[in-house]
Design a protein around this motif. Sequence first.
Motif, PDB file in Angstrom:
ATOM      1  N   ASP B 363      11.550  40.947  60.031  1.00 51.28           N
ATOM      2  CA  ASP B 363      12.091  42.271  59.384  1.00 51.28           C
ATOM      3  C   ASP B 363      10.889  42.701  59.254  1.00 51.28           C
ATOM      4  O   ASP B 363      10.383  42.657  58.059  1.00 51.28           O
ATOM      5  N   ILE B 364      10.435  43.871  60.120  1.00 49.48           N
ATOM      6  CA  ILE B 364       9.350  44.537  59.688  1.00 49.48           C
ATOM      7  C   ILE B 364       9.515  45.893  59.203  1.00 49.48           C
ATOM      8  O   ILE B 364      10.275  46.752  59.781  1.00 49.48           O
ATOM      9  N   LEU B 365       8.971  46.218  58.137  1.00 40.98           N
ATOM     10  CA  LEU B 365       9.299  47.614  57.586  1.00 40.98           C
ATOM     11  C   LEU B 365       8.132  48.069  56.745  1.00 40.98           C
ATOM     12  O   LEU B 365       7.588  47.903  55.638  1.00 40.98           O
ATOM     13  N   PRO B 366       7.440  48.928  57.865  1.00 42.97           N
ATOM     14  CA  PRO B 366       6.238  49.781  57.547  1.00 42.97           C
ATOM     15  C   PRO B 366       6.670  51.083  56.755  1.00 42.97           C
ATOM     16  O   PRO B 366       7.758  51.516  57.090  1.00 42.97           O
ATOM     17  N   PHE B 367       5.859  51.529  55.991  1.00 42.35           N
ATOM     18  CA  PHE B 367       6.126  52.757  55.194  1.00 42.35           C
ATOM     19  C   PHE B 367       5.143  53.626  54.914  1.00 42.35           C
ATOM     20  O   PHE B 367       4.060  53.067  54.579  1.00 42.35           O
ATOM     21  N   LEU B 368       5.375  54.775  54.665  1.00 34.39           N
ATOM     22  CA  LEU B 368       4.272  55.819  54.100  1.00 34.39           C
ATOM     23  C   LEU B 368       4.910  56.479  52.670  1.00 34.39           C
ATOM     24  O   LEU B 368       5.862  56.869  52.902  1.00 34.39           O
ATOM     25  N   ASP B 369       3.953  56.469  51.744  1.00 36.18           N
ATOM     26  CA  ASP B 369       4.804  57.118  50.699  1.00 36.18           C
ATOM     27  C   ASP B 369       3.495  57.869  50.123  1.00 36.18           C
ATOM     28  O   ASP B 369       2.512  57.423  49.481  1.00 36.18           O
ATOM     29  N   VAL B 370       3.503  59.104  50.435  1.00 34.36           N
ATOM     30  CA  VAL B 370       2.339  60.089  50.527  1.00 34.36           C
ATOM     31  C   VAL B 370       2.613  61.261  49.478  1.00 34.36           C
ATOM     32  O   VAL B 370       3.493  61.968  49.828  1.00 34.36           O
ATOM     33  N   ASP B 371       1.935  61.418  48.533  1.00 34.46           N
ATOM     34  CA  ASP B 371       2.133  62.585  47.631  1.00 34.46           C
ATOM     35  C   ASP B 371       1.081  63.584  47.743  1.00 34.46           C
ATOM     36  O   ASP B 371       1.066  64.824  47.540  1.00 34.46           O
ATOM     37  N   ALA B 372      -0.009  63.425  48.307  1.00 32.14           N
ATOM     38  CA  ALA B 372      -1.089  64.250  48.495  1.00 32.14           C
ATOM     39  C   ALA B 372      -0.783  65.084  49.743  1.00 32.14           C
ATOM     40  O   ALA B 372       0.088  64.514  50.650  1.00 32.14           O
ATOM     41  N   ASN B 373      -1.168  66.499  49.734  1.00 34.70           N
ATOM     42  CA  ASN B 373      -0.726  67.174  51.056  1.00 34.70           C
ATOM     43  C   ASN B 373      -1.746  67.397  52.263  1.00 34.70           C
ATOM     44  O   ASN B 373      -1.376  67.689  53.151  1.00 34.70           O
ATOM     45  N   ASP B 374      -2.939  66.838  51.826  1.00 38.39           N
ATOM     46  CA  ASP B 374      -3.964  66.936  53.083  1.00 38.39           C
ATOM     47  C   ASP B 374      -4.409  65.480  53.248  1.00 38.39           C
ATOM     48  O   ASP B 374      -5.765  65.375  52.857  1.00 38.39           O
ATOM     49  N   VAL B 375      -3.849  64.894  53.951  1.00 42.98           N
ATOM     50  CA  VAL B 375      -4.284  63.407  54.405  1.00 42.98           C
ATOM     51  C   VAL B 375      -3.962  63.023  55.817  1.00 42.98           C
ATOM     52  O   VAL B 375      -3.237  64.069  56.416  1.00 42.98           O
ATOM     53  N   ARG B 376      -4.618  62.076  56.094  1.00 43.92           N
ATOM     54  CA  ARG B 376      -4.070  61.634  57.432  1.00 43.92           C
ATOM     55  C   ARG B 376      -3.714  60.176  57.164  1.00 43.92           C
ATOM     56  O   ARG B 376      -4.691  59.273  57.253  1.00 43.92           O
ATOM     57  N   CYS B 377      -2.308  59.846  57.232  1.00 39.02           N
ATOM     58  CA  CYS B 377      -1.874  58.804  57.148  1.00 39.02           C
ATOM     59  C   CYS B 377      -1.001  58.503  58.287  1.00 39.02           C
ATOM     60  O   CYS B 377      -0.106  59.376  58.666  1.00 39.02           O
ATOM     61  N   ALA B 378      -1.022  57.023  58.760  1.00 37.24           N
ATOM     62  CA  ALA B 378       0.072  56.809  59.822  1.00 37.24           C
ATOM     63  C   ALA B 378       0.175  55.278  59.837  1.00 37.24           C
ATOM     64  O   ALA B 378      -0.523  54.760  59.451  1.00 37.24           O
ATOM     65  N   HIS B 379       1.407  55.115  60.430  1.00 35.41           N
ATOM     66  CA  HIS B 379       1.556  53.701  60.695  1.00 35.41           C
ATOM     67  C   HIS B 379       2.400  53.377  62.179  1.00 35.41           C
ATOM     68  O   HIS B 379       2.801  54.363  62.760  1.00 35.41           O
TER      69      HIS B 379
END
Lengths: 305, 438
Positions: B363-379
């Motif tokens: 059961d794989i649950l990756p997540f992004l929880d991003v509050d900043a607005n100028d970022v590069r985040c990915a999964h």
Amino acid sequence: MADNNELIIRDLHVNVEDKEILHGINLHIKPGEVHVIMGPNGSGKSTLSNALMGHPRYKITSGELVYQGEVINNLSPDRRARRGIFLAFQNPLAVPGVTVTNFLRTALTNRRKGDVAPEVRPQNLDVVGDRPVYETKKASVGGDGLLIDRKKRQTLISPKEFRSILKEKLNLLKMDEKFTKRYLNDGFSGGEKKRLEVLQMAVLEPRMAFLDEPDSGLDIDAIRIVGEGVNALRGKEMAIVVITHQQRILSFLDVDYVHVLMQGKIVKEGGPELSRQIEEKGYGWIRDELGIQPTQEETREEVGV
Amino acid sequence: MPSLVQGFSWEAAQKLSENQNEPEWLREKRRAGWDAFLSLPTPDWTRGIRGWWNGTLKPLNFDELAPFTPAGQGELPADLGLDNPNDAPAGLIVQHNSETVRVELSEEARAKGVVLSSLADAVKTHPEIVREYFMTRCVPVDEDRFTAAHAAFWSAGVFLYVPKGVVVDQPFRSIFYTDQSQAAMFTHTLIVAEANSKVRLIEEHRSNGHAGDPSVLDSGVTEIFVGESANVEYYNPQEYGENVTSLAVKRSMVGKYGVQRWIIATLGGDDSRLTLESVLEGEGAHAETTGLAFPIHKQHFDTQFRQLHTVPHTTANTVFKEVLNDDAQLGFRGGIRTLKKAQFTDSFLQVHTLYLNDASKADILPFLDVDANDVRCAHGATTGMIDKDQIFYLQSRGLSHSEAEEMIVAGFFEEGIQRIPLESVQERLRESILVKLD
Ligand SMILES: Nc1ncnc2c1ncn2[C@@H]1O[C@H](COP(=O)(O)OP(=O)(O)OP(=O)(O)O)[C@@H](O)[C@H]1O
Ligand SMILES: [Mg+2]
């Protein structure tokens, strides 16, 4: 019969995804011969090589592959390989994490052992209902006898001997040793992949080698190196079947026969001159001569749409 | 020989503290741990997020587990190769059950001021450092019920301190080994790497038990402090037997331009839960995480991962690779969290899962929880069976189906393993993976 290294392909019909691609191929290849298979894109050349090697997606629906006097239609790919059949793939796959050296050392060990019936795996399981119960003695890891058993079972060719064989073959193909430390085809350029296929052939010393477009994507020097390399490897024992669209690589080989595959059938056979004619004039004239209707793709290509 | 108290009780914790002649502040910490242990609920597990997990954490009978067990006379596993001269570490510390049995430090490391000792000794030799860093802001006592129990009952432990500007390329090595049944281990590692230092630790968890043996608990904590421009690498093959419940919390606090590298290979344990986090709290900090897991039989693994970016300009790269077989189950919940002020974060998380059969479940649950607005985040995540064309390719060269499968799975893990700096440890890990494939 085992030293009769002829390959006889008899009325071979092959399906891919329930669609018949090969409609009755006949070929007879003897040790020491060099055969060439040519044919338009999509005519079934790679299908023939994959079916010969035993790719599970290429289903033989009728006809026979006879090698060393036995029907090998149902033999697993590894057993075919251990008997000396080899296929240099048109599009070799990458296997990340598996180094060329490691892989080839195991492959050569098996090739030398020759064909053996598949080992029956020791059963560690008791079945209760329809669920296996794992033997509790068998820890997942740890220092009991398991490791030793494992090592005993795998008696690979010594690293020293393997290195010297590898070195010799690398020299033959003018390849850098650094390739062998990399992961199998992972991040290799198109040309590097092709050369690695030929290197594998050189190491494994097969008896029946199919080379599916070993020259496509190679620069002119590389074609010469590969052509000369393949020529140096062949001997009285080894038959070579080259699938190609180009004349160039053939100039390094002593071609005996040329077969033309169109729409899943061998439609014309001849000597080396046939490949030169095709290089010059394409396939239209063969179609005209034999009254073959071009497929839709072939028509489009010829009128240049 | 200290006298022992069975079961989880304040009396047992007090006894531990007395036997070690601990200062008042530490005794209070144990007390805080004990109180929190009583009041906190057993934590939630990943299993259940989609409702199909049929197992929960096996109920642990705290009254039957001994929180302190002496080293005893048992031998350490020979394949640890502790005396292999070709692979000598910069320092070695071995904890057998609840006691430290061996500490060695190379002359060179000692001369540079590196400290490698049991944490219990460090309480006496470096009280200020321990007091500042031990279960304070990295892994707080009351993070959950098990860290609380850990604070109350820990013993022995590993302390690795690297002073400013000290670079040690040769890895250090620590071993936690248990051969007791019905024991509770509270393995603790504290690494403090001062500014501009560099240190690598290979930490192994081993035991002699097998599936079906009486259960053993390891409720472990790893705390790492990476100073400004310091570089810490932590490698952790966990190869407990299949009777161990392993609950590990590992966290690193990474300062300005600091670098934290993790390679965690979870192979052992019956229930193995890993909570892993890098807190990038200094600008320019970087974390590199590789997590490998290979549950088979009825093993249940669970990973809670968080990559936390708290300030601008931090970067991270995370790869988890897991292979499942038999009736194994695996839960993964992990993500990238960036706080509002953590602008210009660059963070990537990948999870690749390979099934070797139909019965195992992940059961794989990756997540992004991003509050900043100028970022590069990915999964990204991939899940599937072994590529049949890869198997065919290897088979076409003479490898049997099972050899091909073994090689592909070994290759899947290889990327992580080859980065471990001791070759003998690499080799053993490869063997362990092959054994699991048999
Ligand atoms: N795995 C597959 N799935 C679906 N169709 C396939 C597959 N392999 C082959 N085919 C189809 O079978 C036909 C013959 O393909 P094949 O690859 O054998 O041609 P080829 O002669 O090798 O062509 P080329 O010169 O382009 O390599 C084509 O129509 C192709 O689309
Ligand atoms: Mg083709």
